[in-house]
Design a protein around this motif. Structure first.
Motif, PDB file in Angstrom:
ATOM      1  N   VAL A 171     -40.323   7.974 -47.999  1.00 51.76           N
ATOM      2  CA  VAL A 171     -41.669   7.493 -48.811  1.00 51.76           C
ATOM      3  C   VAL A 171     -42.253   8.709 -49.937  1.00 51.76           C
ATOM      4  O   VAL A 171     -43.229   8.247 -50.545  1.00 51.76           O
ATOM      5  CB  VAL A 171     -42.872   8.877 -47.208  1.00 51.76           C
ATOM      6  CG1 VAL A 171     -44.105   8.759 -47.619  1.00 51.76           C
ATOM      7  CG2 VAL A 171     -42.269   8.071 -45.722  1.00 51.76           C
ATOM      8  N   LEU A 172     -41.548   9.338 -50.128  1.00 57.12           N
ATOM      9  CA  LEU A 172     -41.582  10.365 -51.590  1.00 57.12           C
ATOM     10  C   LEU A 172     -41.650   8.891 -52.231  1.00 57.12           C
ATOM     11  O   LEU A 172     -42.550   9.531 -53.477  1.00 57.12           O
ATOM     12  CB  LEU A 172     -40.692  11.336 -51.031  1.00 57.12           C
ATOM     13  CG  LEU A 172     -40.253  12.763 -52.364  1.00 57.12           C
ATOM     14  CD1 LEU A 172     -42.137  12.418 -52.656  1.00 57.12           C
ATOM     15  CD2 LEU A 172     -40.194  13.405 -52.410  1.00 57.12           C
ATOM     16  N   ASN A 195     -50.739   4.401 -48.086  1.00 54.57           N
ATOM     17  CA  ASN A 195     -49.932   4.586 -46.690  1.00 54.57           C
ATOM     18  C   ASN A 195     -49.377   2.796 -45.605  1.00 54.57           C
ATOM     19  O   ASN A 195     -49.037   2.999 -45.588  1.00 54.57           O
ATOM     20  CB  ASN A 195     -51.403   5.225 -45.848  1.00 54.57           C
ATOM     21  CG  ASN A 195     -51.355   6.639 -45.655  1.00 54.57           C
ATOM     22  OD1 ASN A 195     -49.933   7.158 -47.023  1.00 54.57           O
ATOM     23  ND2 ASN A 195     -51.886   7.076 -45.704  1.00 54.57           N
ATOM     24  N   LYS A 196     -50.926   1.862 -46.042  1.00 54.93           N
ATOM     25  CA  LYS A 196     -50.309   0.757 -46.058  1.00 54.93           C
ATOM     26  C   LYS A 196     -49.449   0.134 -45.423  1.00 54.93           C
ATOM     27  O   LYS A 196     -48.276  -0.873 -45.038  1.00 54.93           O
ATOM     28  CB  LYS A 196     -51.901  -0.119 -45.280  1.00 54.93           C
ATOM     29  CG  LYS A 196     -53.181  -0.161 -44.553  1.00 54.93           C
ATOM     30  CD  LYS A 196     -54.138  -0.535 -44.298  1.00 54.93           C
ATOM     31  CE  LYS A 196     -55.235  -0.400 -44.308  1.00 54.93           C
ATOM     32  NZ  LYS A 196     -56.340  -1.467 -43.911  1.00 54.93           N
ATOM     33  N   GLY A 250     -41.392  -0.888 -41.953  1.00 54.59           N
ATOM     34  CA  GLY A 250     -41.415  -1.542 -41.112  1.00 54.59           C
ATOM     35  C   GLY A 250     -41.577  -0.370 -40.103  1.00 54.59           C
ATOM     36  O   GLY A 250     -41.326   0.094 -38.963  1.00 54.59           O
ATOM     37  N   ILE A 251     -42.826   1.053 -40.673  1.00 62.00           N
ATOM     38  CA  ILE A 251     -43.040   1.468 -39.611  1.00 62.00           C
ATOM     39  C   ILE A 251     -44.640   1.539 -39.222  1.00 62.00           C
ATOM     40  O   ILE A 251     -45.646   1.007 -40.508  1.00 62.00           O
ATOM     41  CB  ILE A 251     -43.264   3.501 -39.868  1.00 62.00           C
ATOM     42  CG1 ILE A 251     -42.960   3.166 -41.162  1.00 62.00           C
ATOM     43  CG2 ILE A 251     -40.912   3.357 -39.926  1.00 62.00           C
ATOM     44  CD1 ILE A 251     -42.758   4.775 -41.733  1.00 62.00           C
ATOM     45  N   GLY A 266     -49.881   5.410 -38.868  1.00 53.63           N
ATOM     46  CA  GLY A 266     -49.352   6.667 -38.458  1.00 53.63           C
ATOM     47  C   GLY A 266     -48.835   7.886 -38.892  1.00 53.63           C
ATOM     48  O   GLY A 266     -48.312   8.645 -38.945  1.00 53.63           O
ATOM     49  N   THR A 267     -47.371   6.914 -38.444  1.00 56.01           N
ATOM     50  CA  THR A 267     -46.301   7.528 -38.816  1.00 56.01           C
ATOM     51  C   THR A 267     -46.531   8.382 -39.902  1.00 56.01           C
ATOM     52  O   THR A 267     -45.713   8.473 -40.726  1.00 56.01           O
ATOM     53  CB  THR A 267     -44.947   6.494 -38.374  1.00 56.01           C
ATOM     54  OG1 THR A 267     -44.837   6.495 -37.185  1.00 56.01           O
ATOM     55  CG2 THR A 267     -43.419   7.024 -38.535  1.00 56.01           C
ATOM     56  N   VAL A 268     -46.431   6.966 -41.069  1.00 57.05           N
ATOM     57  CA  VAL A 268     -46.215   7.567 -42.524  1.00 57.05           C
ATOM     58  C   VAL A 268     -47.201   8.403 -42.879  1.00 57.05           C
ATOM     59  O   VAL A 268     -47.094   9.540 -43.819  1.00 57.05           O
ATOM     60  CB  VAL A 268     -47.194   6.211 -43.437  1.00 57.05           C
ATOM     61  CG1 VAL A 268     -46.903   6.347 -44.610  1.00 57.05           C
ATOM     62  CG2 VAL A 268     -46.475   4.781 -43.538  1.00 57.05           C
TER      63      VAL A 268
END
Length: 208
Positions: free
Chosen positions: A143-144, A153-154, A161-162, A165-167
């Motif tokens: 993510v970083l 985020n999207k 592939g998540i 909200g998880t992001v």
């Protein structure tokens, strides 16, 4: 402690560094220094291989498959904690900065020749400091890296592939562990610590 007789091969990509390393080590008692061996021969006959960062990491990983691999000593300008830990985890036995003194270089080679490891004092502090901080998980690191590319985020969710909200949860974890006040601040801190390489944010992205 008396020096021991050992074959040392210099395999540095920087010609100037090669000349300088040879000049220092060739004067050390008990060391037989070479610079022109091919890689397979160097790995077979050398007790210590002195090299640059990328070559050293690759050699250490290859040597780990051998029965009696040479000790790999990296001499580099890379001083970030992530870079040091990656090299040591790969099996590099010694790590020095190019700004080190000639005595330290000779001492490091002798340590590796004895089958020991050597990490310069400044690098030891860097690694020790990193161990006191809570490390990022693999997914947080992913993510970083995407944050550094300016992804929203999207976009991160789609690439990994998540769920969005998880992001958001991972972003929150990254910011907390890096003690960052904003996404851009997290990228700056991560770059300073060597968790991501400078220039990682060159790709165009979208706003959060």
């Amino acid at each position: 402690m008396q020096p021991i007789s050992s074959a040392v091969h210099i395999m540095h990509t920087d010609p100037i560094m090669t000349v300088g390393l040879h000049a220092v080590l060739a004067d050390q008692p008990g060391l037989r220094v070479t610079t022109h061996l091919r890689q397979p021969e160097a790995q077979r006959v050398a007790r210590v291989v002195v090299t640059d960062y990328d070559t050293g990491v690759a050699l250490a990983r290859q040597a780990a498959l051998g029965s009696q691999p040479p000790g790999v000593l990296v001499v580099t300008q890379f001083d970030k904690e992530w870079e040091v830990r990656l090299a040591m985890d790969a099996g590099v036995a010694g790590y020095l900065l190019q700004s080190c003194g000639t005595d330290e270089l000779a001492h490091a080679v002798q340590q590796l020749a004895r089958g020991q490891r050597y990490l310069s004092e400044s690098m030891t502090r860097s690694v020790a400091d990193s161990l006191t901080r809570e490390s990022l998980t693999g997914r947080e690191t992913d993510v970083l890296q995407l944050l550094a590319q300016g992804c929203c985020n999207k976009s991160i969710a789609r690439k990994l592939g998540i769920g969005v909200g998880t992001v958001k949860t991972h972003v929150k974890g990254v910011m907390s562990k890096l003690d960052a006040t904003a996404r851009t601040h997290a990228v700056v801190v991560a770059t300073q610590r060597g968790l991501i390489r400078p220039g990682a944010g060159s790709s165009a992205g979208c706003s959060a």
